[in-house]
Enzyme design. Structure first.
Site, short mmCIF file in Angstrom:
data_model
loop_
_atom_site.label_atom_id
_atom_site.label_comp_id
_atom_site.label_asym_id
_atom_site.label_seq_id
_atom_site.Cartn_x
_atom_site.Cartn_y
_atom_site.Cartn_z
N LYS A 170 0.95 4.27 7.31
CA LYS A 170 2.28 3.63 7.35
C LYS A 170 2.36 2.66 8.53
O LYS A 170 1.65 2.83 9.51
CB LYS A 170 3.35 4.71 7.55
CG LYS A 170 3.59 5.60 6.35
CD LYS A 170 4.70 6.60 6.65
CE LYS A 170 4.98 7.51 5.46
NZ LYS A 170 5.53 6.79 4.30
N GLU A 216 1.65 11.59 -0.93
CA GLU A 216 1.07 12.93 -0.76
C GLU A 216 2.02 14.03 -1.19
O GLU A 216 1.60 15.12 -1.55
CB GLU A 216 0.66 13.13 0.70
CG GLU A 216 1.77 13.58 1.67
CD GLU A 216 2.90 12.57 1.83
OE1 GLU A 216 2.71 11.40 1.47
OE2 GLU A 216 4.00 12.96 2.27
N ARG A 228 3.91 14.44 -3.81
CA ARG A 228 3.73 14.87 -5.21
C ARG A 228 2.46 15.68 -5.39
O ARG A 228 2.37 16.54 -6.26
CB ARG A 228 3.77 13.64 -6.12
CG ARG A 228 2.68 12.64 -5.87
CD ARG A 228 3.00 11.26 -6.43
NE ARG A 228 4.07 10.60 -5.67
CZ ARG A 228 4.58 9.41 -5.98
NH1 ARG A 228 4.14 8.74 -7.04
NH2 ARG A 228 5.54 8.89 -5.26
N1 BES Z 1 7.54 10.71 2.92
C1 BES Z 1 7.42 9.50 2.21
C2 BES Z 1 8.74 9.04 1.59
C3 BES Z 1 9.84 8.68 2.53
C4 BES Z 1 10.03 7.38 2.92
C5 BES Z 1 10.74 9.63 2.94
C6 BES Z 1 11.08 7.05 3.74
C7 BES Z 1 11.79 9.30 3.75
C8 BES Z 1 11.96 8.00 4.15
C9 BES Z 1 6.41 9.63 1.08
O1 BES Z 1 5.39 10.51 1.27
C10 BES Z 1 5.84 8.29 0.84
O2 BES Z 1 5.21 7.79 1.74
N2 BES Z 1 6.06 7.74 -0.33
C11 BES Z 1 5.56 6.45 -0.67
C12 BES Z 1 5.16 6.51 -2.12
C13 BES Z 1 4.39 5.31 -2.58
C14 BES Z 1 3.05 5.22 -1.88
C15 BES Z 1 4.22 5.41 -4.07
C16 BES Z 1 6.67 5.44 -0.47
O3 BES Z 1 7.83 5.75 -0.70
O4 BES Z 1 6.37 4.33 -0.05
ZN ZN Z 2 5.80 12.08 2.63
ZN ZN Z 3 3.73 9.61 2.32
#
Ligand code: BES
Ligand code: ZN
Ligand code: ZN
Length: 500
Positions: free
Chosen positions: A280, A352, A354
């Site tokens: 990230k 991750e 899911r």
């Molecule tokens: N934990 C994150 C989602 C998240 C983002 C929670 C912002 C709270 C605030 C999750 O694991 C994630 O990184 N999801 C990705 C999914 C994508 C790679 C399909 C996302 O939302 O970008």
């Molecule tokens: Zn996450």
């Molecule tokens: Zn994530």
């Protein structure tokens, strides 16, 4: 904090502040104040006649009475139109009055119950909402701040009822409201805890400590056991971390519900989500300590059920691990085999949640759930859809989706349903495995839900994406910015409704 339940008569006790609700455009707005002296009443009516205070929603007006009652300040809270006043608006008003109490350094607050009636709602529920809002509103997380915090905090809260015989109902509401707030605050504390002090092991320890005291059976499956179960999704995510994964299992099986099928709750317990190799951006990454909010909500809800001795068997499953890059991380393109034998191509290691939930859902099926519900901070897409104002709700069963939405409404945790159309499944097709873990970058919240649906067989299932509401960037009345405890009170209400 001390609480006190009395009658209107105690208005004349020395409160630092008293909260009075006023509805918009009503004649005799202070008619309920039978116990207040003439002079004070005239004065308050004068304030309204002057037009300075119109009793509109969110309006709050603090006045000092001219020595007639002993209260130092009176907070007049605008409630808007009586017919559209709700429990959630009541919680907001109580939250606002806590802000005023802080501003005016009031250590004690009396709340005039008669002035805060929500149409068609019992005194118990009204009182519950007040204590929920107070308990959540006074939440603080100061453990890492050194030095005394010089701020005045509320020391005593009084509920002043019109009729003596309401006291019993008020007390019941108070106990319920306090328990709901306590459960949610446990989840908030853990979501706030930095990831170096909330590793999967520490999280499991904390869950154990909380749950066992309430008579819940707690098992924690370790890496070896997860391997034996074939949880390739869960283990793949945990692979990059030096902290071992922990699969937390809570079983609340009351004798009063012997032989009944359990409700199984599943929560995402990523104690830190760096994204892994699909790392990230650094800006905001520190917030990803709350990626275990779903797991915390599930644990808190099972605890609530046990404390309330609800006649419903409840299982809580919380797969907990860290998502980190390292010298032995999961790589984009890796293929893993899940507990039900399905293979998944991990195209993005940041999807991750899911992966760990899928294995937990497979595990949940062993219990033959009457209802299966998962909660997860699953997608940024859900937050983009709703802002901080609704949980993304999906599911394969109309009845369950409706029950969840109703429970959320009751507790001020709004849900909004999203579709799980078949077309979304096409997005998850992989060239090398049965499916891949991300779609095409559109409809992210639904794609996440669609992925999970593949693992629940025909169990009645609902998925709550709480990435939108688990962390507030701004204050929401009685819940200040930071972790909100999302899902805890919703689940508590859902389980309570089932036991009726
Ligand atoms: N934990 C994150 C989602 C998240 C983002 C929670 C912002 C709270 C605030 C999750 O694991 C994630 O990184 N999801 C990705 C999914 C994508 C790679 C399909 C996302 O939302 O970008
Ligand atoms: Zn996450
Ligand atoms: Zn994530």
């Amino acid at each position: 904090m001390k609480s006190f339940i009395g009658t209107d008569r105690e208005l004349s006790r020395k409160w630092d502040a008293v909260l009075l609700g006023v509805f918009e455009k009503e004649k005799n707005p202070f008619a309920f104040l039978g116990k207040i002296d003439r002079k004070s009443k005239d004065f308050l009516e004068g304030v309204i006649r002057s037009g300075r205070f119109k009793a509109k929603e969110k309006e709050i007006f603090s006045v000092c009475l001219p020595g007639c009652t002993k209260a130092c300040s009176v907070f007049l809270a605008g409630l808007g139109k009586r017919e559209s006043f709700t429990l959630e608006k009541l919680r907001q008003v109580v939250g606002a009055s806590l802000g005023q109490a802080k501003k005016y350094k009031a250590g004690s607050l009396g709340i005039e119950l008669g002035s805060l009636r929500v149409p068609n709602v019992s005194v118990k529920e009204i009182s519950c909402a007040i204590f929920e809002a107070v308990g959540l509103g006074l939440f603080r997380f100061n453990k890492y701040k050194s030095g005394p915090n010089g701020k005045t905090e509320l020391r005593e809260l009084g509920i002043l009822c019109g009729k003596f015989d309401e006291k019993k109902e008020v007390k019941e509401g108070m106990d319920l409201g306090n328990l709901l707030a306590q459960a949610a605050n446990w989840a908030r504390t853990n979501a706030m805890e930095p990831a170096n002090n909330l590793t999967p092991r520490i999280f499991a320890e904390r869950a154990k400590e909380l749950a066992e005291r309430a008579g819940i059976t707690v098992k924690v499956l370790d890496e070896e056991q997860a391997k034996e179960l074939g949880m390739g999704g869960f283990l793949g995510v945990a692979q990059g971390s030096g902290e071992p994964p922990q699969f937390i299992v809570l079983e609340y099986l009351p004798a009063s519900a012997k032989g009944k099928e359990p409700v199984v709750l599943v929560g995402k317990g990523i104690t830190f989500d760096s994204g892994g190799i699909s790392i990230k951006p650094s800006s905001g990454m520190e917030q990803m300590k709350y990626d275990m909010a779903g797991a915390a909500a599930v644990i808190a809800a099972v605890w609530f059920a046990a404390k309330m001795k609800l006649p419903v068997p409840v299982i809580g499953l919380a797969p907990a691990c860290e998502n980190l890059p390292s010298e032995k991380p999961q790589r984009p393109g890796d293929v893993v085999k899940m507990m039900n034998g399905k293979t998944v191509e991990v195209v993005n290691t940041d999807a991750e949640g899911r992966m760990i939930l899928a294995d937990a859902l497979c595990y949940a099926l062993r219990y033959k759930p009457r209802y299966l519900i998962d909660l997860a901070t699953l997608t940024g897409a859900c937050r983009n859809l709703f802002g901080e104002y609704a949980i993304g709700l999906m599911g394969n069963n109309r009845e369950l989706v409706a029950l969840v939405a109703k429970a959320g409404e009751m507790r001020g945790e709004r849900c909004w349903e999203l579709p799980l159309w078949d077309e979304y499944k096409e997005h998850l097709k992989s060239d090398v495995a049965d499916m891949k873990n991300i779609g095409k970058g559109v409809a992210g919240a639904m794609i996440g839900g669609k992925f999970l649906e593949e693992f629940v067989k025909d169990s009645p299932w609902a998925h709550l994406d709480i990435a939108s509401t688990a962390w507030f960037d701004e204050n929401h009345g009685y819940i200040s910015r930071g972790p909100s405890g999302a899902g805890v009170r919703l689940l508590a209400q859902f389980l309570t409704d089932l036991s009726k």
